[in-house]
Design an enzyme around this catalytic site. Structure first.
Site, PDB file in Angstrom:
ATOM      1  CE  LYS A 112      -4.334  -1.862   1.538  1.00  0.00           C
ATOM      2  NZ  LYS A 112      -5.546  -1.710   2.307  1.00  0.00           N
ATOM      3  CE  LYS A 195      -6.185  -7.051  -1.837  1.00  0.00           C
ATOM      4  NZ  LYS A 195      -7.004  -6.914  -0.670  1.00  0.00           N
ATOM      5  CE  LYS A 198     -12.815  -1.293   0.644  1.00  0.00           C
ATOM      6  NZ  LYS A 198     -12.688  -2.638   1.187  1.00  0.00           N
TER       7      LYS A 198
HETATM    8  N1  AQP Z   1      -9.612  -9.951  -3.700  1.00  0.00           N
HETATM    9  C1  AQP Z   1     -10.033 -10.442  -2.547  1.00  0.00           C
HETATM   10  N2  AQP Z   1     -10.366 -11.753  -2.455  1.00  0.00           N
HETATM   11  C2  AQP Z   1     -10.797 -12.266  -1.275  1.00  0.00           C
HETATM   12  N3  AQP Z   1     -10.961 -11.534  -0.151  1.00  0.00           N
HETATM   13  C3  AQP Z   1     -10.651 -10.224  -0.213  1.00  0.00           C
HETATM   14  N4  AQP Z   1     -10.695  -9.233   0.698  1.00  0.00           N
HETATM   15  C4  AQP Z   1     -10.272  -8.081   0.136  1.00  0.00           C
HETATM   16  N5  AQP Z   1      -9.956  -8.295  -1.152  1.00  0.00           N
HETATM   17  C5  AQP Z   1     -10.175  -9.616  -1.403  1.00  0.00           C
HETATM   18  C6  AQP Z   1     -11.162  -9.387   2.076  1.00  0.00           C
HETATM   19  O1  AQP Z   1     -12.173  -8.430   2.316  1.00  0.00           O
HETATM   20  C7  AQP Z   1     -12.164  -8.096   3.703  1.00  0.00           C
HETATM   21  C8  AQP Z   1     -12.278  -6.627   3.908  1.00  0.00           C
HETATM   22  O2  AQP Z   1     -11.164  -5.977   3.358  1.00  0.00           O
HETATM   23  P1  AQP Z   1     -10.749  -4.537   3.846  1.00  0.00           P
HETATM   24  O3  AQP Z   1     -11.862  -3.604   3.648  1.00  0.00           O
HETATM   25  O4  AQP Z   1     -10.186  -4.604   5.210  1.00  0.00           O
HETATM   26  O5  AQP Z   1      -9.589  -4.119   2.910  1.00  0.00           O
HETATM   27  P2  AQP Z   1      -8.514  -4.921   2.127  1.00  0.00           P
HETATM   28  O6  AQP Z   1      -8.264  -6.281   2.646  1.00  0.00           O
HETATM   29  O7  AQP Z   1      -7.321  -4.042   1.993  1.00  0.00           O
HETATM   30  O8  AQP Z   1      -9.320  -5.033   0.792  1.00  0.00           O
HETATM   31  P3  AQP Z   1      -9.266  -4.091  -0.433  1.00  0.00           P
HETATM   32  O9  AQP Z   1     -10.465  -4.323  -1.231  1.00  0.00           O
HETATM   33  O10 AQP Z   1      -7.979  -4.250  -1.129  1.00  0.00           O
HETATM   34  O11 AQP Z   1      -9.394  -2.653   0.155  1.00  0.00           O
HETATM   35  P4  AQP Z   1      -8.408  -1.450   0.094  1.00  0.00           P
HETATM   36  O12 AQP Z   1      -7.953  -1.390  -1.326  1.00  0.00           O
HETATM   37  O13 AQP Z   1      -9.233  -0.272   0.519  1.00  0.00           O
HETATM   38  O14 AQP Z   1      -7.308  -1.738   1.020  1.00  0.00           O
HETATM   39  C9  AQP Z   1     -10.884  -8.694   4.290  1.00  0.00           C
HETATM   40  O15 AQP Z   1     -11.203  -9.844   5.026  1.00  0.00           O
HETATM   41  C10 AQP Z   1     -10.082  -9.069   3.086  1.00  0.00           C
HETATM   42  O16 AQP Z   1      -9.248 -10.170   3.315  1.00  0.00           O
END
Ligand code: AQP
Length: 332
Positions: A112, A195, A198
């Site tokens: 990140k 992956k 967001k």
């Molecule tokens: N691609 C993915 N496949 C499976 N699980 C996923 N998670 C995120 N992306 C995938 C799971 O979603 C939950 C919530 O995630 P988060 O909001 O804490 O943020 P994150 O893990 O950092 O997910 P993002 O979408 O990539 O958000 P941003 O970009 O804002 O950081 C978690 O349980 C995560 O494992």
């Protein structure tokens, strides 16, 4: 009942398919089998820059989506992290038993911060996993349903719990990650080596559950596959097609081998067309339900007050125990 805790950030205007299939979907079943606590982690959402008005809106949209997937406030505790001050308070204590080197090994921070560089990233983004450990330990969670990307943070959480227990006496339950293998990592539709995310996925790679169904269908039809023709499940050699099969199988409730058999002799276009329909069928009622919940923000806010009260019946005593164990003088 065993205890479960998980959270999701109110970043982005919508959950995406990865958030749903990797995590939130599993939360629904666990509200029956576990004493379940689910939070919208707004403290985590300010670690990489944000707009205050947007954050407020997205926090409600986040909660509405949790209700729309089927979480029931009568069966589980749904709350907003900042409504429960013990998260930040325990986060500080945890940061004092975390080694700087240990925190530096977290790959999510490396990912990140890679765009702007560690130098320009916030300290909050760096200590994010420590606050996450506090989120979990505060509730003495046995199990934490998350996607694969959170495995390392869960290991850190266990290490910190163990360290605290050894140093100050048994206080925390050691949580287990609950990672459903099949859907643990949903991939970006345009770049199946990454992956779906967001913040990192853009445009056609990201399927947001709240975007117009026609747009979603188009994105699925234009998903990157490979130059071959056969529809087979091979995540190594055919990551794109395998990702589509994973999503299809999870949403339609059909095992992957059955899908592979059904699509034998057919082309990628057929698979994408049908999958687009399956996804649209899922998101259409989901969007309607989300809209309904959002149409009554006062009701949502009321529910969150009750959720925070329920959460605090656990978080307050845990923090009191922690403060006592580490030798803070109790206020007279
Ligand atoms: N691609 C993915 N496949 C499976 N699980 C996923 N998670 C995120 N992306 C995938 C799971 O979603 C939950 C919530 O995630 P988060 O909001 O804490 O943020 P994150 O893990 O950092 O997910 P993002 O979408 O990539 O958000 P941003 O970009 O804002 O950081 C978690 O349980 C995560 O494992």
């Amino acid at each position: 009942k065993p205890r479960v805790l998980s959270g999701i950030q109110p970043t982005g205007g919508s959950y995406h398919l990865g958030n749903y299939l990797g995590a939130v979907r599993n939360w629904v079943g666990m509200q029956e089998t576990h004493d379940a606590f689910y939070c919208v982690v707004d403290l985590h959402a300010i670690t990489a820059g944000h707009d205050p008005q947007l954050l407020r809106e997205r926090t409600r949209v986040s909660v509405a989506q949790l209700l729309a997937v089927g979480l029931d406030p009568a069966r589980c505790t749904i709350f907003v992290q900042s409504h429960v001050p013990e998260h930040a308070q325990l986060g500080w204590v945890m940061s004092c038993i975390t080694g700087f080197g240990e925190a530096s090994r977290m790959v999510q921070f490396k990912d990140k911060s890679s765009k702007q560089g560690a130098e320009r990233s916030s300290v909050g983004l760096f200590t994010y996993p420590i606050l996450q450990a506090a989120d979990i330990l505060l509730y003495q969670a046995d199990s934490v349903p998350v996607g694969e990307d959170q495995r390392q943070h869960l290991e850190l959480t266990r290490d910190l719990a163990q360290r605290f227990n050894t140093q100050f006496g048994k206080t925390f339950t050691l949580p287990q990650p609950h990672i459903v293998k099949e859907t643990a990592k949903i991939l970006d539709l345009q770049d199946p080596s990454a992956k779906m995310s967001k913040s990192a996925s853009t445009g056609n790679g990201l399927i947001e559950l709240l975007e117009p169904p026609a747009k979603i269908a188009k994105k699925i039809r234009s998903a990157v596959t490979d130059t071959g023709r056969d529809i087979v499940f091979d995540p190594e050699a055919k990551a794109g097609v395998s990702n589509l099969l994973t999503i299809y199988s999870a949403l339609a409730g059909r095992p992957i081998p059955e899908l592979v058999e059904a699509y034998a002799g057919k082309g990628y276009g057929d698979l994408k067309k049908d999958l687009a329909e399956v996804v649209v069928e899922f998101v259409t009622p989901f969007q309607q339900r989300t809209e309904e919940y959002l149409s009554d923000p006062a009701q949502l806010d009321k529910l969150l007050v009750i959720g925070a009260e329920k959460a605090r019946t656990v978080s307050v005593p845990t923090l009191a125990t922690v403060y006592d164990k580490i030798g803070f003088l109790a206020p007279a």
